[in-house]
Design a protein around this motif. Structure first.
Motif, short mmCIF file in Angstrom:
data_model
loop_
_atom_site.label_atom_id
_atom_site.label_comp_id
_atom_site.label_asym_id
_atom_site.label_seq_id
_atom_site.Cartn_x
_atom_site.Cartn_y
_atom_site.Cartn_z
N GLU A 87 0.82 -1.21 0.00
CA GLU A 87 0.00 0.00 0.00
C GLU A 87 0.85 1.26 0.00
O GLU A 87 0.54 2.24 -0.68
CB GLU A 87 -0.95 -0.01 1.22
CG GLU A 87 -2.07 -1.02 1.11
CD GLU A 87 -2.83 -1.19 2.41
OE1 GLU A 87 -2.50 -0.47 3.39
OE2 GLU A 87 -3.74 -2.04 2.47
N ALA A 88 1.95 1.21 0.76
CA ALA A 88 2.85 2.36 0.81
C ALA A 88 3.48 2.60 -0.56
O ALA A 88 3.63 3.76 -1.00
CB ALA A 88 3.93 2.14 1.86
N LYS A 89 3.86 1.53 -1.25
CA LYS A 89 4.43 1.69 -2.60
C LYS A 89 3.42 2.28 -3.56
O LYS A 89 3.76 3.14 -4.38
CB LYS A 89 4.94 0.33 -3.11
CG LYS A 89 6.20 -0.15 -2.42
CD LYS A 89 6.94 -1.22 -3.21
CE LYS A 89 6.16 -2.52 -3.24
NZ LYS A 89 6.95 -3.60 -3.89
N ARG A 90 2.18 1.85 -3.45
CA ARG A 90 1.14 2.38 -4.34
C ARG A 90 0.89 3.87 -4.05
O ARG A 90 0.70 4.64 -4.98
CB ARG A 90 -0.16 1.57 -4.18
CG ARG A 90 -0.11 0.20 -4.83
CD ARG A 90 -1.51 -0.40 -4.94
NE ARG A 90 -2.07 -0.72 -3.63
CZ ARG A 90 -1.89 -1.91 -3.03
NH1 ARG A 90 -1.17 -2.85 -3.61
NH2 ARG A 90 -2.44 -2.14 -1.86
N ARG A 91 0.88 4.25 -2.79
CA ARG A 91 0.68 5.66 -2.45
C ARG A 91 1.77 6.53 -3.05
O ARG A 91 1.50 7.60 -3.60
CB ARG A 91 0.67 5.84 -0.93
CG ARG A 91 -0.57 5.37 -0.23
CD ARG A 91 -0.69 5.99 1.16
NE ARG A 91 0.48 5.74 1.99
CZ ARG A 91 0.65 4.68 2.76
NH1 ARG A 91 -0.29 3.74 2.79
NH2 ARG A 91 1.73 4.55 3.50
N LEU A 92 3.01 6.06 -2.95
CA LEU A 92 4.12 6.83 -3.51
C LEU A 92 4.04 6.91 -5.02
O LEU A 92 4.32 7.96 -5.62
CB LEU A 92 5.45 6.21 -3.07
CG LEU A 92 5.83 6.38 -1.60
CD1 LEU A 92 7.14 5.68 -1.32
CD2 LEU A 92 5.95 7.86 -1.25
N ALA A 93 3.65 5.80 -5.65
CA ALA A 93 3.55 5.78 -7.11
C ALA A 93 2.46 6.72 -7.61
O ALA A 93 2.56 7.31 -8.69
CB ALA A 93 3.27 4.35 -7.59
N ALA A 94 1.42 6.88 -6.78
CA ALA A 94 0.31 7.77 -7.18
C ALA A 94 0.67 9.22 -7.05
O ALA A 94 -0.01 10.08 -7.60
CB ALA A 94 -0.92 7.45 -6.32
#
Length: 319
Positions: free
Chosen positions: A312-319
């Motif tokens: 989830e943290a990776k997805r937040r950063l990618a967004a």
């Protein structure tokens, strides 16, 4: 990432379960390795000394059975050696590790030249924990394969430096594996450790509050009930500064706000200290990440949650 071959493609998330005095036993280590993180235990937890051979044999057999039944590789395990004059078992315990070709040796306190030589003799790797640059460079000179940077807020014996200071300073000259310890209790923090330049996150306190941990039920519940401000940093109990649960100090009849300094000449890690009330047995170690521990659950559930938070943290950063 800078990982030795023994760790490549063996981890479900870049996490090492730290060795926990008294708390870490075969049950905890096996559960961690099955879940896809490195499980570890202090050699001194196996008592009497002859028990170490049986513990390692059990861990190896159960992980082999797991791999055969599931077709999935378990994460490797590690044994922690306390390299200090007060530990008269180091020679015996390391000989047992050599016999079984333990994949990873974690060393603490003194720079471990003889341990490195023994482990490298059978293809093992050595990670050494440090709290500052001087200790890190000394260990690197001894040929260790990785450095565990024990930063401010880590449970048990810990340093005072911020990871934002220590990690980049070490990474500037050390190209092997870096593990980061200090208040890491969720998947977002694991990703943050990598963003700073570490290869692996080193988690201890979070795994005390699990069903497989060999900890007093009151200890586990205290981790759920406390927050960062309840952590006390003191060298009284073993002679080396560490972080402990304030309520456990109070329960032992001491005032957490008025603890005297320890006599460093009388350090004794094998027995948990030199006082009537012992570190680890009566005075419970914990890191500043305790406020993130909300429940006592199985290791598999902890690791699954860490993985969800990490992704989830990776997805937040990618967004």
């Amino acid at each position: 990432m800078s990982l030795p071959p023994v760790l490549q493609n063996r981890l479900s998330i870049p996490v090492v379960g730290a060795p926990l005095f008294i708390v870490s036993g075969p049950e905890l280590v096996i559960a961690q390795c099955k879940a896809g993180i490195v499980g570890s235990f202090p050699a001194l937890n196996a008592r009497p000394a002859e028990m170490l051979d049986k513990w390692i044999e059990r861990i190896k057999n159960e992980l082999d059975d797991h791999e055969q039944k599931t077709g999935r590789k378990a994460a490797p395990f590690a044994v922690n050696q306390i390299v200090h004059a007060s530990n008269d078992r180091v020679g015996h315990d390391m000989a047992v590790c050599v016999k079984h070709k333990v994949p990873i040796i974690i060393t603490s306190l003194r720079a471990p030249a003889e341990i490195v030589k023994a482990a490298h003799g059978y293809g093992g790797v050595v990670f050494h924990d440090v709290i500052n640059i001087r200790h890190a460079k000394k260990a690197a000179e001894e040929g260790v394969d990785g450095l565990i940077l024990v930063c401010a807020g880590a449970g048990g014996h810990a340093g005072t430096l911020s990871p934002f200071a220590l990690v980049p300073e070490v990474r500037a000259w050390f190209d092997k594996t870096i593990l980061l310890s200090g208040s890491i209790a969720n998947g977002s923090s694991v990703l943050a450790a990598q963003a700073m330049g570490a290869d692996l996150a080193y988690l201890g306190t979070r795994f005390i509050a699990t069903t497989e941990a060999n900890a007093d039920p009151r200890y586990k519940q205290m981790l759920v009930d406390t927050v960062a401000q309840d952590i006390v940093y003191s060298n009284l109990f073993t002679g080396v500064h560490g972080n402990y649960l304030g309520p456990s100090i109070t329960a032992a009849g001491l005032d957490p706000a008025n603890l005297p300094e320890a006599d460093k000449s009388k350090m004794n890690f094998g027995s948990g200290g030199n006082m009537e009330k012992k570190a680890w047995k009566d005075i419970w170690g914990a890191g500043q990440g305790v406020g993130q521990i909300q429940e006592i659950v199985a290791v598999a559930d902890v690791v699954a949650k860490l993985k969800r938070e990490y992704e989830e943290a990776k997805r937040r950063l990618a967004a």
